[in-house]
Write a protein that holds these residues in place. Sequence first.
Motif, PDB file in Angstrom:
ATOM      1  N   LEU A 168      31.829  31.771  34.757  1.00  0.00           N
ATOM      2  CA  LEU A 168      31.032  32.502  35.736  1.00  0.00           C
ATOM      3  C   LEU A 168      30.169  33.515  34.989  1.00  0.00           C
ATOM      4  CD1 LEU A 168      30.633  32.901  38.834  1.00  0.00           C
ATOM      5  CD2 LEU A 168      32.373  34.705  38.698  1.00  0.00           C
ATOM      6  N   ALA A 169      28.882  33.201  34.846  1.00  0.00           N
ATOM      7  CA  ALA A 169      27.987  34.030  34.022  1.00  0.00           C
ATOM      8  C   ALA A 169      26.555  33.856  34.503  1.00  0.00           C
ATOM      9  CB  ALA A 169      28.134  33.656  32.551  1.00  0.00           C
ATOM     10  N   SER A 170      25.606  34.423  33.739  1.00  0.00           N
ATOM     11  CA  SER A 170      24.208  34.407  34.176  1.00  0.00           C
ATOM     12  C   SER A 170      23.297  33.519  33.345  1.00  0.00           C
ATOM     13  CB  SER A 170      23.644  35.837  34.163  1.00  0.00           C
ATOM     14  OG  SER A 170      24.364  36.677  35.030  1.00  0.00           O
ATOM     15  N   ASN A 171      23.548  33.427  32.049  1.00  0.00           N
ATOM     16  CA  ASN A 171      22.618  32.738  31.154  1.00  0.00           C
ATOM     17  C   ASN A 171      23.333  31.668  30.347  1.00  0.00           C
ATOM     18  OD1 ASN A 171      20.664  31.930  29.354  1.00  0.00           O
ATOM     19  ND2 ASN A 171      20.366  33.936  28.404  1.00  0.00           N
ATOM     20  N   ASN A 195      26.405  29.698  37.600  1.00  0.00           N
ATOM     21  CA  ASN A 195      25.465  30.815  37.585  1.00  0.00           C
ATOM     22  C   ASN A 195      25.781  31.756  38.743  1.00  0.00           C
ATOM     23  OD1 ASN A 195      23.083  32.479  37.873  1.00  0.00           O
ATOM     24  ND2 ASN A 195      22.053  31.013  36.535  1.00  0.00           N
ATOM     25  N   ILE A 196      26.054  33.017  38.415  1.00  0.00           N
ATOM     26  CA  ILE A 196      26.491  33.985  39.422  1.00  0.00           C
ATOM     27  C   ILE A 196      25.500  34.067  40.581  1.00  0.00           C
ATOM     28  CG2 ILE A 196      26.862  36.461  39.823  1.00  0.00           C
ATOM     29  CD1 ILE A 196      28.043  36.604  37.006  1.00  0.00           C
ATOM     30  N   LYS A 197      24.192  34.080  40.267  1.00  0.00           N
ATOM     31  CA  LYS A 197      23.190  34.244  41.316  1.00  0.00           C
ATOM     32  C   LYS A 197      23.063  33.028  42.231  1.00  0.00           C
ATOM     33  CE  LYS A 197      20.357  37.703  38.962  1.00  0.00           C
ATOM     34  NZ  LYS A 197      19.009  38.053  38.464  1.00  0.00           N
ATOM     35  N   GLU A 198      23.613  31.903  41.817  1.00  0.00           N
ATOM     36  CA  GLU A 198      23.529  30.685  42.632  1.00  0.00           C
ATOM     37  C   GLU A 198      24.828  30.399  43.366  1.00  0.00           C
ATOM     38  OE1 GLU A 198      21.903  27.410  40.445  1.00  0.00           O
ATOM     39  OE2 GLU A 198      20.316  28.637  39.575  1.00  0.00           O
ATOM     40  N   CYS A 199      25.772  31.343  43.299  1.00  0.00           N
ATOM     41  CA  CYS A 199      27.022  31.229  44.059  1.00  0.00           C
ATOM     42  C   CYS A 199      26.940  32.118  45.304  1.00  0.00           C
ATOM     43  CB  CYS A 199      28.214  31.694  43.211  1.00  0.00           C
ATOM     44  SG  CYS A 199      28.556  30.706  41.745  1.00  0.00           S
ATOM     45  N   TYR A 200      27.530  31.664  46.381  1.00  0.00           N
ATOM     46  CA  TYR A 200      27.669  32.504  47.568  1.00  0.00           C
ATOM     47  C   TYR A 200      28.982  32.132  48.249  1.00  0.00           C
ATOM     48  CZ  TYR A 200      25.372  28.376  49.687  1.00  0.00           C
ATOM     49  OH  TYR A 200      25.025  27.102  50.068  1.00  0.00           O
ATOM     50  N   MET A 201      29.442  32.995  49.135  1.00  0.00           N
ATOM     51  CA  MET A 201      30.822  32.830  49.604  1.00  0.00           C
ATOM     52  C   MET A 201      30.949  32.896  51.112  1.00  0.00           C
ATOM     53  SD  MET A 201      32.214  36.543  48.313  1.00  0.00           S
ATOM     54  CE  MET A 201      30.946  36.741  47.059  1.00  0.00           C
ATOM     55  N   LYS A 202      32.022  32.279  51.558  1.00  0.00           N
ATOM     56  CA  LYS A 202      32.402  32.324  52.973  1.00  0.00           C
ATOM     57  C   LYS A 202      33.713  33.098  53.069  1.00  0.00           C
ATOM     58  CE  LYS A 202      34.222  29.289  56.615  1.00  0.00           C
ATOM     59  NZ  LYS A 202      34.639  27.902  56.909  1.00  0.00           N
ATOM     60  N   LEU A 203      33.648  34.233  53.787  1.00  0.00           N
ATOM     61  CA  LEU A 203      34.854  35.031  53.994  1.00  0.00           C
ATOM     62  C   LEU A 203      35.542  34.553  55.263  1.00  0.00           C
ATOM     63  CD1 LEU A 203      33.396  38.570  53.162  1.00  0.00           C
ATOM     64  CD2 LEU A 203      34.457  36.936  51.616  1.00  0.00           C
ATOM     65  N   ASP A 204      36.752  34.073  55.109  1.00  0.00           N
ATOM     66  CA  ASP A 204      37.484  33.512  56.247  1.00  0.00           C
ATOM     67  C   ASP A 204      38.974  33.678  55.971  1.00  0.00           C
ATOM     68  OD1 ASP A 204      38.907  31.070  57.655  1.00  0.00           O
ATOM     69  OD2 ASP A 204      37.006  31.370  58.702  1.00  0.00           O
ATOM     70  N   ALA A 205      39.723  34.097  56.989  1.00  0.00           N
ATOM     71  CA  ALA A 205      41.149  34.368  56.793  1.00  0.00           C
ATOM     72  C   ALA A 205      41.939  33.113  56.464  1.00  0.00           C
ATOM     73  CB  ALA A 205      41.727  35.030  58.055  1.00  0.00           C
ATOM     74  N   THR A 233      27.462  43.734  38.289  1.00  0.00           N
ATOM     75  CA  THR A 233      28.918  43.920  38.355  1.00  0.00           C
ATOM     76  C   THR A 233      29.437  43.774  39.786  1.00  0.00           C
ATOM     77  OG1 THR A 233      28.970  45.357  36.411  1.00  0.00           O
ATOM     78  CG2 THR A 233      30.797  45.555  37.956  1.00  0.00           C
ATOM     79  N   PHE A 234      28.763  44.407  40.747  1.00  0.00           N
ATOM     80  CA  PHE A 234      29.256  44.392  42.127  1.00  0.00           C
ATOM     81  C   PHE A 234      29.390  42.963  42.648  1.00  0.00           C
ATOM     82  CE2 PHE A 234      28.496  44.302  46.715  1.00  0.00           C
ATOM     83  CZ  PHE A 234      29.490  45.166  47.166  1.00  0.00           C
ATOM     84  N   TYR A 235      28.318  42.168  42.520  1.00  0.00           N
ATOM     85  CA  TYR A 235      28.355  40.809  43.064  1.00  0.00           C
ATOM     86  C   TYR A 235      29.257  39.892  42.239  1.00  0.00           C
ATOM     87  CZ  TYR A 235      26.762  36.616  45.475  1.00  0.00           C
ATOM     88  OH  TYR A 235      26.723  35.468  46.218  1.00  0.00           O
TER      89      TYR A 235
END
Length: 456
Positions: A168-171, A195-205, A233-235
Amino acid sequence: MPQNKVILGSEEWFSFPDLGIPTIKARVDSGAKTSALHAINIAPFIKDGNNWVKFDINPIQNDLKTIIHCEAPLVDKRIVKSSSGYREQRYVIQTTLDIGTTSWIIEMTLTNRDSMGFRMLLGREAMSGRVLVDPEQLFLLGHETSDKLSEIYQNAVIPSSGLRVGLLASNPELYSNKRIMEAGEMRGHEMHFLNIKECYMKLDATKPEIHYRGGKILNQFDAVIPRIRPSITFYGCALTRQFEALKVFCLNSSTAITQSRDKLFSLQLLLNHGIEIPTTGFANSPLDTDDLIKMVGGPPLIVKLLEGTQGKGVVLAETKKAAESVINAFKSLNANILVQEFIKEANGKDLRLFVIDGKVVAAIQREALPGEFRANIHLGGTASVIKPTSEEKKIAIRAAKAMDLKVAGVDIIRSSKGPLLLEVNSSPGLEGIEGATNKDIAGEMIKAIEKQFKQK
Protein backbone atom coordinates in the motif's frame (compact mmCIF):
# COMPACT_ATOMS: atom_id res chain seq x y z
CA MET A 1 50.82 -22.19 -27.94
CA PRO A 2 50.83 -24.30 -24.72
CA GLN A 3 48.44 -27.23 -25.03
CA ASN A 4 47.60 -27.43 -21.35
CA LYS A 5 45.90 -24.03 -21.24
CA VAL A 6 42.16 -23.57 -21.66
CA ILE A 7 41.14 -21.18 -24.45
CA LEU A 8 38.20 -18.95 -23.52
CA GLY A 9 36.12 -16.39 -25.34
CA SER A 10 35.19 -13.05 -23.80
CA GLU A 11 31.98 -14.61 -22.41
CA GLU A 12 31.66 -18.15 -21.05
CA TRP A 13 29.48 -20.38 -18.84
CA PHE A 14 31.19 -21.72 -15.69
CA SER A 15 30.08 -23.78 -12.70
CA PHE A 16 30.89 -23.81 -8.96
CA PRO A 17 30.16 -27.28 -7.56
CA ASP A 18 31.08 -26.38 -3.97
CA LEU A 19 28.59 -23.50 -4.02
CA GLY A 20 25.85 -25.52 -5.68
CA ILE A 21 25.86 -23.30 -8.79
CA PRO A 22 25.50 -25.60 -11.82
CA THR A 23 26.11 -22.88 -14.43
CA ILE A 24 26.55 -19.12 -14.56
CA LYS A 25 27.40 -16.73 -17.39
CA ALA A 26 30.61 -14.78 -16.82
CA ARG A 27 32.51 -11.96 -18.42
CA VAL A 28 36.14 -13.03 -19.02
CA ASP A 29 38.15 -9.87 -18.39
CA SER A 30 41.94 -9.99 -18.34
CA GLY A 31 41.91 -6.26 -17.61
CA ALA A 32 40.42 -6.93 -14.18
CA LYS A 33 42.71 -8.22 -11.48
CA THR A 34 40.09 -9.74 -9.17
CA SER A 35 37.20 -12.08 -9.95
CA ALA A 36 33.77 -11.07 -8.63
CA LEU A 37 30.52 -12.95 -8.01
CA HIS A 38 27.05 -11.49 -7.61
CA ALA A 39 25.80 -11.90 -4.02
CA ILE A 40 23.10 -10.56 -1.70
CA ASN A 41 22.29 -11.21 1.98
CA ILE A 42 26.01 -11.55 2.71
CA ALA A 43 26.72 -12.62 6.31
CA PRO A 44 29.95 -13.95 7.87
CA PHE A 45 29.77 -16.81 10.42
CA ILE A 46 31.96 -19.34 12.21
CA LYS A 47 32.00 -22.98 11.04
CA ASP A 48 34.16 -25.59 12.81
CA GLY A 49 36.21 -22.76 14.29
CA ASN A 50 36.92 -21.16 10.90
CA ASN A 51 35.64 -18.00 9.23
CA TRP A 52 32.97 -18.62 6.59
CA VAL A 53 30.47 -16.44 4.78
CA LYS A 54 26.94 -17.24 3.60
CA PHE A 55 25.14 -15.43 0.83
CA ASP A 56 22.37 -15.73 -1.74
CA ILE A 57 22.71 -15.46 -5.50
CA ASN A 58 20.32 -15.00 -8.40
CA PRO A 59 22.49 -16.80 -10.96
CA ILE A 60 20.39 -15.85 -14.00
CA GLN A 61 20.42 -12.22 -15.13
CA ASN A 62 17.05 -10.43 -14.69
CA ASP A 63 15.57 -13.46 -12.88
CA LEU A 64 14.87 -12.73 -9.22
CA LYS A 65 12.77 -15.85 -8.65
CA THR A 66 15.70 -18.22 -9.04
CA ILE A 67 17.85 -18.12 -5.94
CA ILE A 68 20.61 -20.31 -4.52
CA HIS A 69 21.80 -20.22 -0.91
CA CYS A 70 25.61 -20.53 -0.76
CA GLU A 71 28.37 -20.67 1.81
CA ALA A 72 32.16 -20.70 1.40
CA PRO A 73 35.38 -20.25 3.38
CA LEU A 74 36.13 -16.58 4.02
CA VAL A 75 39.73 -15.73 3.22
CA ASP A 76 39.85 -11.94 3.39
CA LYS A 77 38.09 -8.58 3.45
CA ARG A 78 39.46 -6.30 0.78
CA ILE A 79 38.96 -2.77 -0.57
CA VAL A 80 38.14 -3.07 -4.28
CA LYS A 81 37.90 -0.22 -6.78
CA SER A 82 35.21 -0.80 -9.41
CA SER A 83 35.44 0.17 -13.08
CA SER A 84 33.41 3.28 -12.25
CA GLY A 85 35.97 4.34 -9.64
CA TYR A 86 33.82 3.48 -6.61
CA ARG A 87 35.73 1.88 -3.70
CA GLU A 88 34.01 -0.64 -1.46
CA GLN A 89 35.01 -3.25 1.08
CA ARG A 90 34.17 -6.78 -0.07
CA TYR A 91 34.34 -10.25 1.41
CA VAL A 92 36.70 -12.60 -0.44
CA ILE A 93 35.86 -16.32 -0.72
CA GLN A 94 37.76 -19.36 -1.97
CA THR A 95 35.98 -22.05 -3.98
CA THR A 96 36.35 -24.52 -6.85
CA LEU A 97 35.81 -23.25 -10.41
CA ASP A 98 34.85 -25.76 -13.11
CA ILE A 99 35.84 -24.78 -16.67
CA GLY A 100 35.04 -27.39 -19.28
CA THR A 101 36.75 -30.60 -18.18
CA THR A 102 39.19 -28.97 -15.76
CA SER A 103 38.86 -27.25 -12.39
CA TRP A 104 40.93 -25.35 -9.84
CA ILE A 105 40.56 -23.24 -6.69
CA ILE A 106 40.06 -19.49 -7.18
CA GLU A 107 39.39 -16.44 -5.03
CA MET A 108 36.41 -14.18 -5.71
CA THR A 109 35.00 -11.05 -4.11
CA LEU A 110 31.28 -10.89 -3.28
CA THR A 111 29.29 -7.85 -4.42
CA ASN A 112 25.84 -6.92 -5.69
CA ARG A 113 26.10 -6.94 -9.49
CA ASP A 114 22.44 -6.22 -10.25
CA SER A 115 23.46 -3.13 -12.21
CA MET A 116 26.11 -5.03 -14.21
CA GLY A 117 25.63 -7.09 -17.37
CA PHE A 118 27.04 -10.33 -15.92
CA ARG A 119 26.54 -12.20 -12.66
CA MET A 120 30.25 -13.05 -12.60
CA LEU A 121 33.54 -11.51 -13.68
CA LEU A 122 36.59 -13.76 -14.20
CA GLY A 123 39.75 -11.74 -13.53
CA ARG A 124 43.34 -12.41 -14.49
CA GLU A 125 44.42 -13.69 -11.04
CA ALA A 126 42.10 -16.68 -11.50
CA MET A 127 43.31 -17.22 -15.07
CA SER A 128 47.07 -16.86 -14.54
CA GLY A 129 49.04 -19.81 -15.95
CA ARG A 130 45.87 -21.71 -16.92
CA VAL A 131 43.91 -19.71 -19.50
CA LEU A 132 44.33 -18.00 -22.87
CA VAL A 133 41.66 -15.53 -23.99
CA ASP A 134 40.44 -14.94 -27.53
CA PRO A 135 38.44 -11.72 -27.09
CA GLU A 136 36.78 -12.05 -30.51
CA GLN A 137 35.08 -15.34 -29.57
CA LEU A 138 32.08 -16.15 -27.38
CA PHE A 139 31.12 -19.34 -25.54
CA LEU A 140 33.95 -21.57 -26.77
CA LEU A 141 32.97 -24.07 -24.07
CA GLY A 142 29.30 -24.14 -25.09
CA HIS A 143 26.21 -21.96 -24.70
CA GLU A 144 23.19 -22.53 -22.44
CA THR A 145 19.74 -21.85 -23.93
CA SER A 146 16.87 -20.37 -21.93
CA ASP A 147 15.06 -23.72 -21.90
CA LYS A 148 18.17 -25.51 -20.69
CA LEU A 149 18.67 -22.93 -17.94
CA SER A 150 15.09 -23.40 -16.77
CA GLU A 151 15.64 -27.15 -16.63
CA ILE A 152 18.94 -26.82 -14.78
CA TYR A 153 17.57 -24.45 -12.16
CA GLN A 154 14.07 -25.81 -11.70
CA ASN A 155 14.98 -27.11 -8.24
CA ALA A 156 16.59 -23.85 -7.16
CA VAL A 157 13.38 -21.77 -7.14
CA ILE A 158 12.02 -21.15 -3.67
CA PRO A 159 8.57 -22.81 -3.49
CA SER A 160 5.63 -20.49 -3.11
CA SER A 161 4.20 -20.13 0.38
CA GLY A 162 0.87 -19.07 -1.11
CA LEU A 163 0.80 -15.64 0.54
CA ARG A 164 -1.03 -12.83 -1.23
CA VAL A 165 0.67 -9.57 -0.21
CA GLY A 166 -0.35 -6.00 -1.00
CA LEU A 167 2.05 -3.06 -0.96
CA LEU A 168 0.00 0.00 0.00
CA ALA A 169 1.96 2.99 -1.32
CA SER A 170 1.92 5.88 -3.80
CA ASN A 171 4.71 5.43 -6.34
CA PRO A 172 5.44 2.00 -7.90
CA GLU A 173 8.69 3.36 -9.42
CA LEU A 174 10.21 4.34 -6.08
CA TYR A 175 13.31 2.26 -5.30
CA SER A 176 11.97 1.02 -1.95
CA ASN A 177 8.66 -0.07 -3.42
CA LYS A 178 10.28 -1.83 -6.39
CA ARG A 179 12.63 -3.69 -4.06
CA ILE A 180 9.82 -4.87 -1.79
CA MET A 181 7.84 -6.13 -4.79
CA GLU A 182 10.93 -7.92 -6.13
CA ALA A 183 11.80 -9.43 -2.74
CA GLY A 184 8.28 -10.79 -2.27
CA GLU A 185 8.20 -12.30 -5.76
CA MET A 186 11.68 -13.75 -5.29
CA ARG A 187 10.43 -15.58 -2.20
CA GLY A 188 7.48 -17.00 -4.09
CA HIS A 189 4.68 -14.66 -2.99
CA GLU A 190 1.90 -13.10 -5.06
CA MET A 191 2.64 -9.37 -4.85
CA HIS A 192 0.17 -6.55 -5.68
CA PHE A 193 0.94 -2.83 -5.74
CA LEU A 194 -2.03 -0.91 -4.30
CA ASN A 195 -1.97 2.81 -5.05
CA ILE A 196 -3.37 4.59 -1.99
CA LYS A 197 -5.15 7.26 -4.06
CA GLU A 198 -6.95 4.61 -6.13
CA CYS A 199 -8.35 2.77 -3.10
CA TYR A 200 -11.66 3.64 -1.47
CA MET A 201 -13.68 1.94 1.21
CA LYS A 202 -17.12 0.87 2.30
CA LEU A 203 -17.80 1.25 6.01
CA ASP A 204 -20.28 -1.40 7.07
CA ALA A 205 -20.77 -3.23 10.37
CA THR A 206 -21.30 -6.62 8.75
CA LYS A 207 -19.51 -6.36 5.41
CA PRO A 208 -16.69 -3.79 5.28
CA GLU A 209 -14.95 -3.55 1.92
CA ILE A 210 -12.05 -1.89 0.14
CA HIS A 211 -12.54 -1.10 -3.56
CA TYR A 212 -9.93 -0.33 -6.19
CA ARG A 213 -9.98 1.36 -9.61
CA GLY A 214 -13.61 1.47 -10.53
CA GLY A 215 -15.11 -1.17 -8.29
CA LYS A 216 -12.72 -4.10 -7.96
CA ILE A 217 -13.07 -5.44 -4.41
CA LEU A 218 -9.77 -6.05 -2.64
CA ASN A 219 -10.26 -9.21 -0.67
CA GLN A 220 -8.40 -12.38 0.26
CA PHE A 221 -5.14 -10.57 1.03
CA ASP A 222 -3.01 -12.32 3.62
CA ALA A 223 -0.88 -9.29 4.44
CA VAL A 224 -0.42 -5.63 3.57
CA ILE A 225 2.77 -3.56 3.80
CA PRO A 226 1.77 0.09 4.39
CA ARG A 227 4.32 2.62 3.10
CA ILE A 228 2.48 5.89 3.50
CA ARG A 229 3.79 9.31 2.49
CA PRO A 230 3.57 11.87 5.31
CA SER A 231 1.35 14.10 3.13
CA ILE A 232 -1.35 11.39 2.95
CA THR A 233 -0.98 9.95 6.45
CA PHE A 234 -4.66 10.48 7.33
CA TYR A 235 -6.06 8.63 4.31
CA GLY A 236 -3.34 5.99 4.22
CA CYS A 237 -3.91 5.10 7.86
CA ALA A 238 -7.67 5.02 7.30
CA LEU A 239 -7.13 2.42 4.56
CA THR A 240 -4.75 0.46 6.81
CA ARG A 241 -7.43 0.41 9.55
CA GLN A 242 -9.91 -0.90 6.99
CA PHE A 243 -7.56 -3.76 6.08
CA GLU A 244 -7.20 -4.48 9.80
CA ALA A 245 -11.00 -4.61 10.06
CA LEU A 246 -10.90 -7.24 7.30
CA LYS A 247 -8.48 -9.28 9.50
CA VAL A 248 -5.55 -8.67 7.12
CA PHE A 249 -2.12 -8.65 8.80
CA CYS A 250 -0.50 -5.22 8.39
CA LEU A 251 3.27 -5.14 8.81
CA ASN A 252 2.96 -1.76 10.56
CA SER A 253 -0.39 -1.08 12.20
CA SER A 254 -2.44 2.04 11.54
CA THR A 255 -2.12 3.09 15.20
CA ALA A 256 1.67 2.75 15.14
CA ILE A 257 2.00 4.76 11.93
CA THR A 258 -0.36 7.49 13.17
CA GLN A 259 1.52 8.03 16.43
CA SER A 260 4.91 7.93 14.68
CA ARG A 261 3.79 10.84 12.47
CA ASP A 262 2.86 13.00 15.47
CA LYS A 263 6.30 14.39 16.39
CA LEU A 264 5.30 15.75 19.78
CA PHE A 265 3.32 12.69 20.85
CA SER A 266 6.02 10.31 19.62
CA LEU A 267 8.70 12.15 21.61
CA GLN A 268 6.53 12.05 24.74
CA LEU A 269 5.91 8.35 24.18
CA LEU A 270 9.63 7.64 23.80
CA LEU A 271 10.47 9.61 26.96
CA ASN A 272 7.82 7.67 28.87
CA HIS A 273 9.77 4.53 27.90
CA GLY A 274 12.99 6.00 29.29
CA ILE A 275 14.60 6.80 25.93
CA GLU A 276 16.80 9.91 25.91
CA ILE A 277 16.27 12.66 23.31
CA PRO A 278 17.92 16.09 22.80
CA THR A 279 16.40 18.60 25.25
CA THR A 280 13.23 19.85 23.56
CA GLY A 281 10.72 22.60 24.31
CA PHE A 282 7.17 23.22 23.10
CA ALA A 283 5.00 26.30 23.69
CA ASN A 284 1.92 27.91 22.24
CA SER A 285 2.26 31.58 23.14
CA PRO A 286 4.93 33.94 21.68
CA LEU A 287 5.14 35.47 25.18
CA ASP A 288 7.03 32.36 26.32
CA THR A 289 9.76 32.60 23.66
CA ASP A 290 12.52 33.86 25.96
CA ASP A 291 12.09 31.07 28.54
CA LEU A 292 11.68 28.50 25.74
CA ILE A 293 15.13 29.41 24.42
CA LYS A 294 16.66 29.16 27.91
CA MET A 295 14.92 25.83 28.45
CA VAL A 296 16.98 24.11 25.74
CA GLY A 297 20.31 25.68 26.75
CA GLY A 298 20.19 28.79 24.60
CA PRO A 299 21.53 29.30 21.06
CA PRO A 300 22.54 27.75 18.81
CA LEU A 301 19.31 25.78 18.70
CA ILE A 302 17.01 24.00 16.28
CA VAL A 303 13.46 25.06 15.42
CA LYS A 304 11.31 22.31 13.89
CA LEU A 305 7.84 22.51 12.43
CA LEU A 306 5.69 19.73 13.88
CA GLU A 307 4.18 19.18 10.43
CA GLY A 308 7.58 19.19 8.68
CA THR A 309 8.82 16.01 6.96
CA GLN A 310 12.12 14.63 5.66
CA GLY A 311 14.12 17.52 7.11
CA LYS A 312 11.81 20.25 5.74
CA GLY A 313 10.71 22.93 8.16
CA VAL A 314 13.95 22.68 10.17
CA VAL A 315 15.90 25.86 10.95
CA LEU A 316 19.20 26.41 12.76
CA ALA A 317 19.18 29.59 14.84
CA GLU A 318 22.74 30.54 15.80
CA THR A 319 21.98 33.58 17.97
CA LYS A 320 19.26 34.50 20.48
CA LYS A 321 17.97 37.25 18.19
CA ALA A 322 17.74 34.84 15.26
CA ALA A 323 15.98 32.27 17.46
CA GLU A 324 13.40 34.83 18.65
CA SER A 325 12.76 35.94 15.07
CA VAL A 326 12.26 32.41 13.74
CA ILE A 327 10.08 31.26 16.65
CA ASN A 328 7.86 34.34 16.56
CA ALA A 329 7.57 34.18 12.76
CA PHE A 330 6.33 30.59 12.92
CA LYS A 331 3.92 31.40 15.75
CA SER A 332 2.48 34.37 13.86
CA LEU A 333 1.48 31.81 11.22
CA ASN A 334 -0.16 29.64 13.93
CA ALA A 335 2.39 26.92 13.19
CA ASN A 336 3.22 24.42 15.92
CA ILE A 337 6.96 24.13 16.50
CA LEU A 338 9.48 22.28 18.63
CA VAL A 339 12.61 24.03 19.92
CA GLN A 340 15.52 21.64 20.40
CA GLU A 341 19.12 21.84 21.59
CA PHE A 342 21.79 21.71 18.91
CA ILE A 343 24.29 18.86 19.33
CA LYS A 344 27.46 20.52 18.10
CA GLU A 345 29.75 17.54 18.76
CA ALA A 346 27.78 15.37 16.32
CA ASN A 347 29.48 17.37 13.55
CA GLY A 348 26.72 16.88 10.98
CA LYS A 349 26.49 13.10 11.43
CA ASP A 350 23.73 10.79 12.58
CA LEU A 351 23.02 7.06 12.59
CA ARG A 352 20.13 5.26 10.91
CA LEU A 353 19.40 1.86 12.47
CA PHE A 354 16.90 -0.27 10.57
CA VAL A 355 14.76 -2.37 12.91
CA ILE A 356 12.61 -5.25 11.66
CA ASP A 357 10.59 -7.46 14.00
CA GLY A 358 12.58 -6.48 17.08
CA LYS A 359 16.07 -6.82 15.57
CA VAL A 360 18.55 -4.30 14.14
CA VAL A 361 19.16 -5.71 10.64
CA ALA A 362 21.42 -2.92 9.32
CA ALA A 363 22.99 0.37 10.34
CA ILE A 364 24.64 3.28 8.54
CA GLN A 365 26.21 6.58 9.45
CA ARG A 366 24.99 9.56 7.44
CA GLU A 367 27.09 12.66 6.95
CA ALA A 368 26.21 15.98 5.37
CA LEU A 369 27.97 17.14 2.24
CA PRO A 370 30.48 19.99 2.77
CA GLY A 371 28.60 23.23 3.36
CA GLU A 372 25.23 21.48 3.77
CA PHE A 373 23.11 22.35 6.79
CA ARG A 374 21.92 19.52 8.98
CA ALA A 375 19.94 20.21 12.07
CA ASN A 376 20.39 17.02 14.06
CA ILE A 377 18.55 15.22 11.27
CA HIS A 378 19.49 13.68 7.97
CA LEU A 379 18.98 15.90 4.93
CA GLY A 380 21.20 14.12 2.43
CA GLY A 381 24.92 13.62 1.94
CA THR A 382 26.86 10.37 2.14
CA ALA A 383 26.18 7.07 3.88
CA SER A 384 28.69 4.54 5.18
CA VAL A 385 28.46 1.24 7.01
CA ILE A 386 28.92 1.48 10.75
CA LYS A 387 28.82 -0.98 13.63
CA PRO A 388 26.48 0.45 16.26
CA THR A 389 27.25 0.00 19.93
CA SER A 390 25.16 -2.39 22.01
CA GLU A 391 23.59 0.64 23.72
CA GLU A 392 22.60 2.15 20.36
CA LYS A 393 21.07 -1.15 19.29
CA LYS A 394 19.09 -1.37 22.52
CA ILE A 395 17.80 2.19 22.06
CA ALA A 396 16.68 1.44 18.49
CA ILE A 397 14.90 -1.76 19.49
CA ARG A 398 13.24 -0.11 22.50
CA ALA A 399 12.14 2.84 20.35
CA ALA A 400 10.52 0.60 17.73
CA LYS A 401 8.81 -1.38 20.49
CA ALA A 402 7.60 1.80 22.22
CA MET A 403 6.06 2.95 18.94
CA ASP A 404 4.70 -0.58 18.30
CA LEU A 405 6.39 -0.66 14.87
CA LYS A 406 7.53 -3.94 13.31
CA VAL A 407 9.50 -1.95 10.70
CA ALA A 408 11.22 1.27 11.69
CA GLY A 409 14.10 3.51 10.74
CA VAL A 410 15.50 4.82 14.01
CA ASP A 411 17.69 7.92 13.85
CA ILE A 412 20.25 8.38 16.64
CA ILE A 413 22.82 11.08 17.26
CA ARG A 414 26.01 10.65 19.27
CA SER A 415 26.47 13.36 21.91
CA SER A 416 28.71 14.03 24.90
CA LYS A 417 25.80 12.76 27.02
CA GLY A 418 25.69 9.50 25.08
CA PRO A 419 23.40 8.39 22.23
CA LEU A 420 20.22 10.44 21.83
CA LEU A 421 17.19 9.49 19.76
CA LEU A 422 16.15 11.97 17.09
CA GLU A 423 13.23 10.37 15.27
CA VAL A 424 11.48 7.11 14.44
CA ASN A 425 10.36 6.69 10.83
CA SER A 426 7.54 4.23 10.09
CA SER A 427 8.18 4.13 6.32
CA PRO A 428 11.99 4.25 6.09
CA GLY A 429 13.61 4.30 2.66
CA LEU A 430 15.70 1.33 1.54
CA GLU A 431 17.96 2.75 -1.17
CA GLY A 432 20.63 4.36 0.99
CA ILE A 433 20.92 1.56 3.54
CA GLU A 434 20.78 -1.30 1.01
CA GLY A 435 23.34 0.43 -1.18
CA ALA A 436 25.75 1.08 1.68
CA THR A 437 25.42 -2.26 3.49
CA ASN A 438 24.73 -4.57 0.53
CA LYS A 439 22.00 -6.21 2.63
CA ASP A 440 18.60 -7.38 1.42
CA ILE A 441 16.45 -5.25 3.75
CA ALA A 442 13.36 -5.74 1.56
CA GLY A 443 13.80 -9.50 1.93
CA GLU A 444 13.94 -9.14 5.72
CA MET A 445 10.59 -7.32 5.62
CA ILE A 446 9.05 -10.19 3.68
CA LYS A 447 10.54 -12.69 6.15
CA ALA A 448 8.83 -10.81 9.00
CA ILE A 449 5.49 -11.44 7.29
CA GLU A 450 6.34 -15.11 6.74
CA LYS A 451 7.23 -15.45 10.42
CA GLN A 452 3.82 -14.11 11.40
CA PHE A 453 2.07 -16.83 9.37
CA LYS A 454 4.41 -19.58 10.58
CA GLN A 455 3.47 -18.65 14.16
CA LYS A 456 -0.19 -18.93 13.23
